[in-house]
Write an enzyme that holds these catalytic residues in place. Sequence first.
Site, short mmCIF file in Angstrom:
data_model
loop_
_atom_site.label_atom_id
_atom_site.label_comp_id
_atom_site.label_asym_id
_atom_site.label_seq_id
_atom_site.Cartn_x
_atom_site.Cartn_y
_atom_site.Cartn_z
N SER A 160 0.79 -1.23 0.11
CA SER A 160 -0.08 -0.05 0.03
C SER A 160 0.90 1.25 0.05
CB SER A 160 -0.78 0.03 1.34
OG SER A 160 -1.54 1.28 1.58
N TYR A 169 -1.98 -0.71 10.45
CA TYR A 169 -2.13 -0.94 9.11
C TYR A 169 -0.68 -0.44 8.28
CZ TYR A 169 -3.59 -1.04 4.20
OH TYR A 169 -3.79 -1.31 2.77
N1 LIG Z 1 -8.65 -0.75 -1.07
C1 LIG Z 1 -7.66 -0.11 -0.79
O1 LIG Z 1 -8.13 1.36 -0.86
C2 LIG Z 1 -6.33 -0.71 -0.64
C3 LIG Z 1 -5.01 0.16 -0.83
C4 LIG Z 1 -3.95 -0.31 -0.75
C5 LIG Z 1 -3.63 -1.56 -0.37
N2 LIG Z 1 -4.82 -2.39 -0.46
C6 LIG Z 1 -4.47 -3.77 -0.29
O2 LIG Z 1 -5.08 -4.56 -1.38
C7 LIG Z 1 -5.22 -5.83 -0.82
C8 LIG Z 1 -6.87 -6.17 -1.04
O3 LIG Z 1 -7.68 -5.09 -0.29
P1 LIG Z 1 -8.97 -5.03 -0.68
O4 LIG Z 1 -9.41 -3.62 -0.77
O5 LIG Z 1 -9.26 -5.87 -2.08
O6 LIG Z 1 -9.84 -5.96 0.53
P2 LIG Z 1 -11.03 -6.76 0.49
O7 LIG Z 1 -12.18 -6.37 -0.41
O8 LIG Z 1 -11.35 -6.64 2.12
O9 LIG Z 1 -10.39 -7.98 0.26
C9 LIG Z 1 -9.47 -8.78 1.17
C10 LIG Z 1 -9.35 -10.02 0.50
O10 LIG Z 1 -8.17 -10.58 1.49
C11 LIG Z 1 -8.86 -12.10 1.88
N3 LIG Z 1 -8.10 -12.20 3.04
C12 LIG Z 1 -8.16 -11.49 4.13
N4 LIG Z 1 -7.57 -11.90 5.17
C13 LIG Z 1 -7.05 -13.30 5.01
C14 LIG Z 1 -6.64 -14.49 5.62
N5 LIG Z 1 -6.24 -14.51 6.86
N6 LIG Z 1 -6.53 -15.41 4.64
C15 LIG Z 1 -6.93 -15.70 3.67
N7 LIG Z 1 -7.38 -14.79 2.84
C16 LIG Z 1 -7.56 -13.45 3.43
C17 LIG Z 1 -10.16 -11.83 1.75
O11 LIG Z 1 -10.86 -13.02 1.45
P3 LIG Z 1 -11.84 -13.89 2.50
O12 LIG Z 1 -12.55 -13.14 3.40
O13 LIG Z 1 -12.41 -15.09 1.75
O14 LIG Z 1 -10.91 -14.59 3.53
C18 LIG Z 1 -10.65 -10.98 0.52
O15 LIG Z 1 -10.52 -11.74 -0.71
C19 LIG Z 1 -4.95 -5.82 0.72
O16 LIG Z 1 -3.71 -6.42 0.96
C20 LIG Z 1 -4.86 -4.25 1.06
O17 LIG Z 1 -4.29 -4.12 2.24
C21 LIG Z 1 -5.98 -2.05 -0.61
#
Ligand SMILES: NC(=O)c1ccc[n+]([C@@H]2O[C@H](COP(=O)([O-])OP(=O)(O)OC[C@H]3O[C@@H](n4cnc5c(N)ncnc54)[C@H](OP(=O)(O)O)[C@@H]3O)[C@@H](O)[C@H]2O)c1
Length: 265
Positions: free
Chosen positions: A144, A157
């Site tokens: 991130s 975070y």
């Molecule tokens: N959205 C943003 O603005 C943003 C910005 C910068 C970085 N990111 C990064 O991008 C990535 C995806 O984020 P997102 O926004 O798409 O979040 P999200 O919609 O909450 O998706 C998170 C994903 O991670 C999986 N997950 C979480 N904990 C897990 C665990 N212990 N074991 C296996 N799977 C797990 C969840 O699957 P299940 O629920 O099926 O386990 C889900 O598929 C993350 O690393 C986040 O930090 C996001």
Amino acid sequence: MTKLFETPVKIWLTGATSGIGHALARALLDEGHHLILTGRRQEALDAMAREAGEQVTTARADTTSKEDLAAVREQLDREKTVQVAILNAGTCEYLDVANYSSDIIEKNIHTNVIGTARSVEAVLPSLRSARRQGLPARLVIVSSSAWWFPFGRAEGYGASKAALTYFAQSLRADLAPEGIGVTVVSPGFVKTPLTDRNDFPMPFLISADEAARQIVKGLKKGKSEIQFPKRFTWMLRGFAALPQGLIDRMAAAMVRSQNKQEQNQ
Ligand SMILES: NC(=O)c1ccc[n+]([C@@H]2O[C@H](COP(=O)([O-])OP(=O)(O)OC[C@H]3O[C@@H](n4cnc5c(N)ncnc54)[C@H](OP(=O)(O)O)[C@@H]3O)[C@@H](O)[C@H]2O)c1
């Protein structure tokens, strides 16, 4: 040697059941790749497998669990031949400093750092096997850009993503002699179930489909750093170049303004 992503390859993608991972899975399937999808929710994985047919295999796992990942490792070993791992599973838990709890820090670090480190352990033998066959191989770690500025409530975070970025960049140096590339993805705000919980303004918010498009574009170019949206990441880079005293005053002013807004609600 064919460049990665020029022809369809086998990719392990974690965090595939939601948000960025889900959008990325669709974009990679459109490009003809075969995906091994991981998340904790089997129903969500099954739904994606039904939709995609033979292009998808599922590997349910909690990426913080050594046992789950040992089973995934066996599955990845059986799959011939995984050339790319996109480690995207992650969480974001904010600290309420009035009720300070180190559990919040631990949860972020456990999922985002330890979970990713364990995932690397599960896939490294497959990537090494690809290299032995003369094929290109790449690890992609979704971090991130949030940790580039000391945002209030993001102690856990931000610390986890700073550690994750260092982990990935250090791994890049160690894996270079083996010819395994490491890409760090640093998104700004992306609209997903994770950020839908945020109660503060998210400048330059983009869709998960746009994030997936940016990641695929960067991977096709063989980039080792993928950062987007540029308007946001350049703004943070600009802030980071300021004297620390000024950065601290800006961060504290943001917290005060957020607290005031909450009191007025
Ligand atoms: N959205 C943003 O603005 C943003 C910005 C910068 C970085 N990111 C990064 O991008 C990535 C995806 O984020 P997102 O926004 O798409 O979040 P999200 O919609 O909450 O998706 C998170 C994903 O991670 C999986 N997950 C979480 N904990 C897990 C665990 N212990 N074991 C296996 N799977 C797990 C969840 O699957 P299940 O629920 O099926 O386990 C889900 O598929 C993350 O690393 C986040 O930090 C996001």
